[in-house]
Design an enzyme around this catalytic site. Structure first.
Site, PDB file in Angstrom:
ATOM      1  N   HIS A 131       0.826  -1.212   0.000  1.00 33.75           N
ATOM      2  CA  HIS A 131       0.000   0.000   0.000  1.00 33.75           C
ATOM      3  C   HIS A 131       0.859   1.260   0.000  1.00 33.75           C
ATOM      4  CE1 HIS A 131      -3.855  -2.142   1.603  1.00 33.75           C
ATOM      5  NE2 HIS A 131      -3.572  -2.435   0.345  1.00 33.75           N
ATOM      6  N   ASP A 186      -6.517  -6.595  -2.241  1.00 35.31           N
ATOM      7  CA  ASP A 186      -5.806  -5.494  -1.606  1.00 35.31           C
ATOM      8  C   ASP A 186      -5.182  -4.617  -2.674  1.00 35.31           C
ATOM      9  OD1 ASP A 186      -3.472  -6.875  -2.437  1.00 35.31           O
ATOM     10  OD2 ASP A 186      -3.378  -7.978  -0.567  1.00 35.31           O
TER      11      ASP A 186
END
Length: 277
Positions: A131, A186
């Site tokens: 991320h 994700d």
């Protein structure tokens, strides 16, 4: 080097490393996907970086595992992105993979020897590190082109979708892969995909785990150009050079990315605030 992927210290490690290093401005000729003496290894070598003619070429460099994302790559790739962003000689960024793949997703071997509560902890470390990469790409002050030279799976799809332009090999496939291993998506995919292709097609990609070929990806609006795999380096480099030659392109990318991703970003850097774009 950060073998356990200590994401808690990831930003501080990268910031310190970037201050210690400088970009070697050496010419890049031929295949930007290839590991050559003009490409500088970053950190542990899972990524290489070369800057020439206004283009920073970032090449994923774990071909033996199809560039599966592990903690070391998280550190190296973030450093490469930040280095390219801070280098005045680089006006565009090209991201690709060495060999026959773009990225095969997360490296599950990072979890294999973990037991009990350690396994979700390691998984969270891997996801958090990825991320950071996606956020750094969204905040990048220069346009970034993906050269999808082969399969992109899971996090690899998210990595490609985080780029401003995508050149995809005609032989390549995109596959989300998450339902195949029993995990939730994700990398920002549940946010970005519905905004790129609509909620129904996004759910099809995310839930059915069916490979999306290049022509379908272009029809859905996921990629810009399709060329034979052997031509991906040259086509992606041509687009990057065109962007690097423009006077205003380097300001357009973060503005466009922010329009799409701003609601999901915890904060934007001062240079990217709407009033300063």
């Amino acid at each position: 080097r950060c073998a356990a992927g200590n994401v808690v210290h990831l930003k501080s490690m990268i910031n310190a490393s970037v201050h210690r290093r400088r970009i070697d401005h050496v010419p890049l000729f031929g295949d930007p996907c290839a590991m050559t003496d003009t490409a500088r290894p970053i950190g542990s070598g899972t990524v290489t970086l070369a800057v020439a003619d206004g283009v920073a070429t970032i090449t994923l460099n774990r071909p033996e595992v199809l560039h599966a994302f592990n903690p070391a790559m998280g550190v190296d790739l973030l450093e490469a992105i930040m280095s390219a962003d801070g280098d005045p000689a680089a006006r565009a960024v090209l991201l690709t993979g060495a060999g026959r793949a773009f990225m095969a997703g997360g490296d599950l071997s990072h979890l294999h020897d973990a037991k009990g509560a350690e396994r979700p902890h390691r998984a969270n470390q891997l996801v958090a590190a990825f991320h950071e990469i996606v956020l750094a790409m969204a905040r990048l002050s220069k346009p970034i082109i993906a050269g999808v030279n082969g399969v992109a799976a899971g996090a690899g799809v998210s990595l490609a979708m985080a780029c401003d332009l995508v050149v995809m090999a005609a032989e390549a496939k995109l596959v989300m892969a998450y339902t195949g291993i029993g995990t939730s998506p994700d990398g920002g995919s549940t946010f970005v995909l519905p905004r790129l292709i609509g909620p129904k097609l996004a759910m099809e990609m995310l839930l059915l785990n069916e490979p999306v070929d290049a022509e379908t990806a272009r029809a859905w609006g996921l990629v810009n150009r399709i060329v034979p795999a052997a031509d991906v380096p040259a086509e992606a480099a041509k687009l990057a050079a065109k962007l690097a030659a423009g006077r205003s392109w380097h300001r357009a990318a973060p503005m466009i990315s922010m329009l799409v991703l701003a609601p999901s970003l915890p904060s934007a850097s001062p240079s990217m605030k709407a009033g300063e774009l």
